[in-house]
Design a protein around this motif. Structure first.
Motif, PDB file in Angstrom:
ATOM      1  N   PRO A  41      62.492  21.723  33.169  1.00  0.00           N
ATOM      2  CA  PRO A  41      63.432  21.239  34.188  1.00  0.00           C
ATOM      3  C   PRO A  41      63.007  19.883  34.743  1.00  0.00           C
ATOM      4  O   PRO A  41      61.815  19.580  34.811  1.00  0.00           O
ATOM      5  CB  PRO A  41      63.362  22.329  35.259  1.00  0.00           C
ATOM      6  CG  PRO A  41      62.046  22.983  35.069  1.00  0.00           C
ATOM      7  CD  PRO A  41      61.737  22.919  33.606  1.00  0.00           C
ATOM      8  N   PHE A  42      64.013  19.084  35.129  1.00  0.00           N
ATOM      9  CA  PHE A  42      63.765  17.739  35.640  1.00  0.00           C
ATOM     10  C   PHE A  42      63.957  17.715  37.140  1.00  0.00           C
ATOM     11  O   PHE A  42      64.999  18.114  37.657  1.00  0.00           O
ATOM     12  CB  PHE A  42      64.712  16.740  34.973  1.00  0.00           C
ATOM     13  CG  PHE A  42      64.690  15.374  35.601  1.00  0.00           C
ATOM     14  CD1 PHE A  42      63.522  14.631  35.635  1.00  0.00           C
ATOM     15  CD2 PHE A  42      65.836  14.831  36.173  1.00  0.00           C
ATOM     16  CE1 PHE A  42      63.486  13.372  36.227  1.00  0.00           C
ATOM     17  CE2 PHE A  42      65.821  13.570  36.759  1.00  0.00           C
ATOM     18  CZ  PHE A  42      64.640  12.843  36.786  1.00  0.00           C
ATOM     19  N   ASP A  43      62.928  17.251  37.855  1.00  0.00           N
ATOM     20  CA  ASP A  43      62.966  17.135  39.314  1.00  0.00           C
ATOM     21  C   ASP A  43      62.650  15.688  39.673  1.00  0.00           C
ATOM     22  O   ASP A  43      61.529  15.220  39.474  1.00  0.00           O
ATOM     23  CB  ASP A  43      61.926  18.077  39.932  1.00  0.00           C
ATOM     24  CG  ASP A  43      61.968  18.089  41.459  1.00  0.00           C
ATOM     25  OD1 ASP A  43      62.525  17.142  42.058  1.00  0.00           O
ATOM     26  OD2 ASP A  43      61.448  19.043  42.061  1.00  0.00           O
ATOM     27  N   ILE A  93      72.034  14.191  36.605  1.00  0.00           N
ATOM     28  CA  ILE A  93      73.415  13.740  36.859  1.00  0.00           C
ATOM     29  C   ILE A  93      73.439  12.769  38.036  1.00  0.00           C
ATOM     30  O   ILE A  93      74.102  11.725  37.987  1.00  0.00           O
ATOM     31  CB  ILE A  93      74.334  14.949  37.118  1.00  0.00           C
ATOM     32  CG1 ILE A  93      74.440  15.821  35.848  1.00  0.00           C
ATOM     33  CG2 ILE A  93      75.718  14.494  37.577  1.00  0.00           C
ATOM     34  CD1 ILE A  93      75.112  17.155  36.064  1.00  0.00           C
ATOM     35  N   ALA A  94      72.684  13.094  39.094  1.00  0.00           N
ATOM     36  CA  ALA A  94      72.622  12.215  40.265  1.00  0.00           C
ATOM     37  C   ALA A  94      71.988  10.873  39.903  1.00  0.00           C
ATOM     38  O   ALA A  94      72.444   9.817  40.354  1.00  0.00           O
ATOM     39  CB  ALA A  94      71.827  12.888  41.381  1.00  0.00           C
ATOM     40  N   LEU A  95      70.960  10.910  39.070  1.00  0.00           N
ATOM     41  CA  LEU A  95      70.304   9.674  38.637  1.00  0.00           C
ATOM     42  C   LEU A  95      71.247   8.824  37.797  1.00  0.00           C
ATOM     43  O   LEU A  95      71.286   7.593  37.930  1.00  0.00           O
ATOM     44  CB  LEU A  95      69.039  10.005  37.836  1.00  0.00           C
ATOM     45  CG  LEU A  95      68.180   8.827  37.365  1.00  0.00           C
ATOM     46  CD1 LEU A  95      67.641   8.053  38.567  1.00  0.00           C
ATOM     47  CD2 LEU A  95      67.029   9.316  36.488  1.00  0.00           C
ATOM     48  N   SER A  96      72.037   9.476  36.953  1.00  0.00           N
ATOM     49  CA  SER A  96      73.013   8.768  36.125  1.00  0.00           C
ATOM     50  C   SER A  96      74.068   8.087  36.986  1.00  0.00           C
ATOM     51  O   SER A  96      74.436   6.938  36.744  1.00  0.00           O
ATOM     52  CB  SER A  96      73.698   9.734  35.148  1.00  0.00           C
ATOM     53  OG  SER A  96      72.768  10.320  34.278  1.00  0.00           O
ATOM     54  N   LYS A 108      70.108  18.266  25.815  1.00  0.00           N
ATOM     55  CA  LYS A 108      71.295  18.929  26.377  1.00  0.00           C
ATOM     56  C   LYS A 108      70.968  19.586  27.710  1.00  0.00           C
ATOM     57  O   LYS A 108      71.747  19.519  28.663  1.00  0.00           O
ATOM     58  CB  LYS A 108      71.830  19.979  25.397  1.00  0.00           C
ATOM     59  CG  LYS A 108      72.521  19.410  24.177  1.00  0.00           C
ATOM     60  CD  LYS A 108      73.006  20.532  23.267  1.00  0.00           C
ATOM     61  CE  LYS A 108      73.617  19.991  21.985  1.00  0.00           C
ATOM     62  NZ  LYS A 108      74.045  21.100  21.086  1.00  0.00           N
ATOM     63  N   LYS A 109      69.814  20.235  27.767  1.00  0.00           N
ATOM     64  CA  LYS A 109      69.423  20.907  29.006  1.00  0.00           C
ATOM     65  C   LYS A 109      69.130  19.899  30.108  1.00  0.00           C
ATOM     66  O   LYS A 109      69.490  20.101  31.273  1.00  0.00           O
ATOM     67  CB  LYS A 109      68.216  21.812  28.753  1.00  0.00           C
ATOM     68  CG  LYS A 109      68.546  23.073  27.947  1.00  0.00           C
ATOM     69  CD  LYS A 109      67.364  23.992  27.835  1.00  0.00           C
ATOM     70  CE  LYS A 109      67.756  25.308  27.170  1.00  0.00           C
ATOM     71  NZ  LYS A 109      68.616  26.140  28.044  1.00  0.00           N
ATOM     72  N   VAL A 110      68.467  18.796  29.741  1.00  0.00           N
ATOM     73  CA  VAL A 110      68.170  17.751  30.729  1.00  0.00           C
ATOM     74  C   VAL A 110      69.466  17.206  31.320  1.00  0.00           C
ATOM     75  O   VAL A 110      69.586  17.017  32.537  1.00  0.00           O
ATOM     76  CB  VAL A 110      67.355  16.610  30.089  1.00  0.00           C
ATOM     77  CG1 VAL A 110      67.190  15.463  31.079  1.00  0.00           C
ATOM     78  CG2 VAL A 110      65.986  17.101  29.642  1.00  0.00           C
ATOM     79  N   LYS A 111      70.449  16.942  30.472  1.00  0.00           N
ATOM     80  CA  LYS A 111      71.711  16.344  30.926  1.00  0.00           C
ATOM     81  C   LYS A 111      72.511  17.273  31.831  1.00  0.00           C
ATOM     82  O   LYS A 111      73.419  16.821  32.541  1.00  0.00           O
ATOM     83  CB  LYS A 111      72.558  15.927  29.720  1.00  0.00           C
ATOM     84  CG  LYS A 111      72.033  14.681  29.028  1.00  0.00           C
ATOM     85  CD  LYS A 111      72.972  14.224  27.923  1.00  0.00           C
ATOM     86  CE  LYS A 111      72.529  12.889  27.346  1.00  0.00           C
ATOM     87  NZ  LYS A 111      73.451  12.407  26.290  1.00  0.00           N
ATOM     88  N   SER A 112      72.199  18.568  31.802  1.00  0.00           N
ATOM     89  CA  SER A 112      72.899  19.515  32.671  1.00  0.00           C
ATOM     90  C   SER A 112      72.251  19.630  34.045  1.00  0.00           C
ATOM     91  O   SER A 112      72.806  20.248  34.953  1.00  0.00           O
ATOM     92  CB  SER A 112      72.927  20.909  32.010  1.00  0.00           C
ATOM     93  OG  SER A 112      71.622  21.473  31.980  1.00  0.00           O
ATOM     94  N   VAL A 140      60.296   4.904  34.038  1.00  0.00           N
ATOM     95  CA  VAL A 140      60.464   6.338  33.731  1.00  0.00           C
ATOM     96  C   VAL A 140      61.923   6.738  33.895  1.00  0.00           C
ATOM     97  O   VAL A 140      62.496   7.425  33.032  1.00  0.00           O
ATOM     98  CB  VAL A 140      59.550   7.196  34.632  1.00  0.00           C
ATOM     99  CG1 VAL A 140      59.894   8.686  34.476  1.00  0.00           C
ATOM    100  CG2 VAL A 140      58.077   6.972  34.277  1.00  0.00           C
ATOM    101  N   GLU A 141      62.545   6.304  34.987  1.00  0.00           N
ATOM    102  CA  GLU A 141      63.963   6.609  35.198  1.00  0.00           C
ATOM    103  C   GLU A 141      64.804   6.055  34.051  1.00  0.00           C
ATOM    104  O   GLU A 141      65.697   6.738  33.529  1.00  0.00           O
ATOM    105  CB  GLU A 141      64.437   6.026  36.528  1.00  0.00           C
ATOM    106  CG  GLU A 141      63.912   6.752  37.748  1.00  0.00           C
ATOM    107  CD  GLU A 141      64.460   6.179  39.039  1.00  0.00           C
ATOM    108  OE1 GLU A 141      65.180   5.158  38.981  1.00  0.00           O
ATOM    109  OE2 GLU A 141      64.183   6.754  40.110  1.00  0.00           O
ATOM    110  N   LYS A 142      64.522   4.814  33.671  1.00  0.00           N
ATOM    111  CA  LYS A 142      65.289   4.170  32.601  1.00  0.00           C
ATOM    112  C   LYS A 142      65.156   4.935  31.290  1.00  0.00           C
ATOM    113  O   LYS A 142      66.152   5.174  30.592  1.00  0.00           O
ATOM    114  CB  LYS A 142      64.804   2.731  32.411  1.00  0.00           C
ATOM    115  CG  LYS A 142      65.561   1.947  31.346  1.00  0.00           C
ATOM    116  CD  LYS A 142      64.978   0.561  31.143  1.00  0.00           C
ATOM    117  CE  LYS A 142      63.674   0.632  30.361  1.00  0.00           C
ATOM    118  NZ  LYS A 142      63.163  -0.708  29.983  1.00  0.00           N
ATOM    119  N   GLU A 143      63.933   5.350  30.960  1.00  0.00           N
ATOM    120  CA  GLU A 143      63.713   6.033  29.687  1.00  0.00           C
ATOM    121  C   GLU A 143      64.237   7.463  29.703  1.00  0.00           C
ATOM    122  O   GLU A 143      64.634   7.993  28.669  1.00  0.00           O
ATOM    123  CB  GLU A 143      62.222   6.015  29.326  1.00  0.00           C
ATOM    124  CG  GLU A 143      61.647   4.617  29.119  1.00  0.00           C
ATOM    125  CD  GLU A 143      62.367   3.820  28.045  1.00  0.00           C
ATOM    126  OE1 GLU A 143      63.070   4.411  27.210  1.00  0.00           O
ATOM    127  OE2 GLU A 143      62.234   2.575  28.042  1.00  0.00           O
TER     128      GLU A 143
END
Length: 260
Positions: A22-24, A190-193, A181-185, A9-12
């Motif tokens: 929102p992503f948590d 960002i921390a996962l990246s 775009k919203k996910v990347k913000s 899931v993290e990879k995808e």
């Protein structure tokens, strides 16, 4: 099909094949992702809102229609299945058995049946359902034609206010690139990246190996130009031979692992 683990899931998510906003990150479990309840919830019987004091209240022997807070999009190689959480089922909520099609976009609309004689209460912003993502062995060829968040179906089931319609019809919820775009913000994205940056590739390491490579090349070149009896010839021979394998390799390894 095969179920995606938390690592998958993290990879995808990083690859953009799963987009959740929102992503948590804390909602990623070993083989699922937990979705949260929004303030948009209705009774199937009365078609009216069932939200009071930041709580969703599903009346006895009624069905609550609840929109997730998250907007989801998945690529053609991924689908999903929704599953009840024990915290809801243990209160008397019915089991959930529905699917997420490839290239779906929008909020998830979840129906929870109350089989008891008491209210079922779900706090807004609490997780109330899990989704398991699956890989397809071959990407689907079926095009997704449902409206975002199944808005047209929802409007036939319950009474939507003008504000409700505006909320579900926001333009970005119809466009996967805008969702991305919203996910990347998101700070969790960002921390996962940052956490998943390749530890073997960095500017410092590239410069180090460029310099080291240049030293080896120069040593090999000078071996062909210098007098074999000279000290420099002996030094260059040592650099590319015994010295490299016995001394330089441990030094290189130590420097390499500490470079950023």
């Amino acid at each position: 099909m095969s179920v995606l683990s938390n690592v998958d899931v993290e990879k995808e998510i990083l690859a953009g094949n799963i987009r959740i906003f929102p992503f948590d990150h804390s909602n990623i479990k070993s083989s699922s992702y937990n979705l949260t309840a929004s303030k948009y919830a209705w009774s199937l019987k009365t078609k009216g809102k069932i939200v009071k004091d930041k709580k969703i209240i599903i009346p006895p022997h009624d069905t609550g229609i609840i929109a997730t807070k998250e907007v989801i999009w998945v690529s053609k190689k991924i689908c999903g299945t929704y599953h009840s959480k024990v915290s809801v089922v243990s209160k008397g909520g019915g089991h959930i058995g529905t699917t997420l099609d490839s290239e779906w976009i929008g909020h998830s609309i979840i129906a929870i049946h109350n089989h008891t004689k008491d209210d079922i209460v779900i706090d807004i912003d609490d997780t109330f359902i899990s989704i398991m993502f699956h890989y397809l062995h071959k990407p689907t060829t079926v095009e997704q034609h449902n409206s975002a968040s199944q808005y047209s179906l929802l409007s036939n089931l319950v009474n939507l206010t003008d504000d409700d319609e505006k909320y579900f019809d926001e333009s970005w919820k119809n466009q996967s690139n805008e969702v991305l775009k919203k996910v990347k913000s998101e700070k969790d994205f960002i921390a996962l990246s940052e956490k998943n940056k390749n530890p073997y590739v960095s500017t410092g390491k590239i410069v180090f190996f460029a310099i080291f490579g240049l030293i080896i090349i120069c040593s090999l070149y000078f071996q062909t130009q210098l007098d074999k009896e000279s000290f420099l010839y002996t030094l260059t021979t040592w650099t590319t031979g015994v010295g490299f394998s016995g001394v330089l390799v441990p030094i290189i390894h130590s420097i390499y692992t500490n470079l950023k």
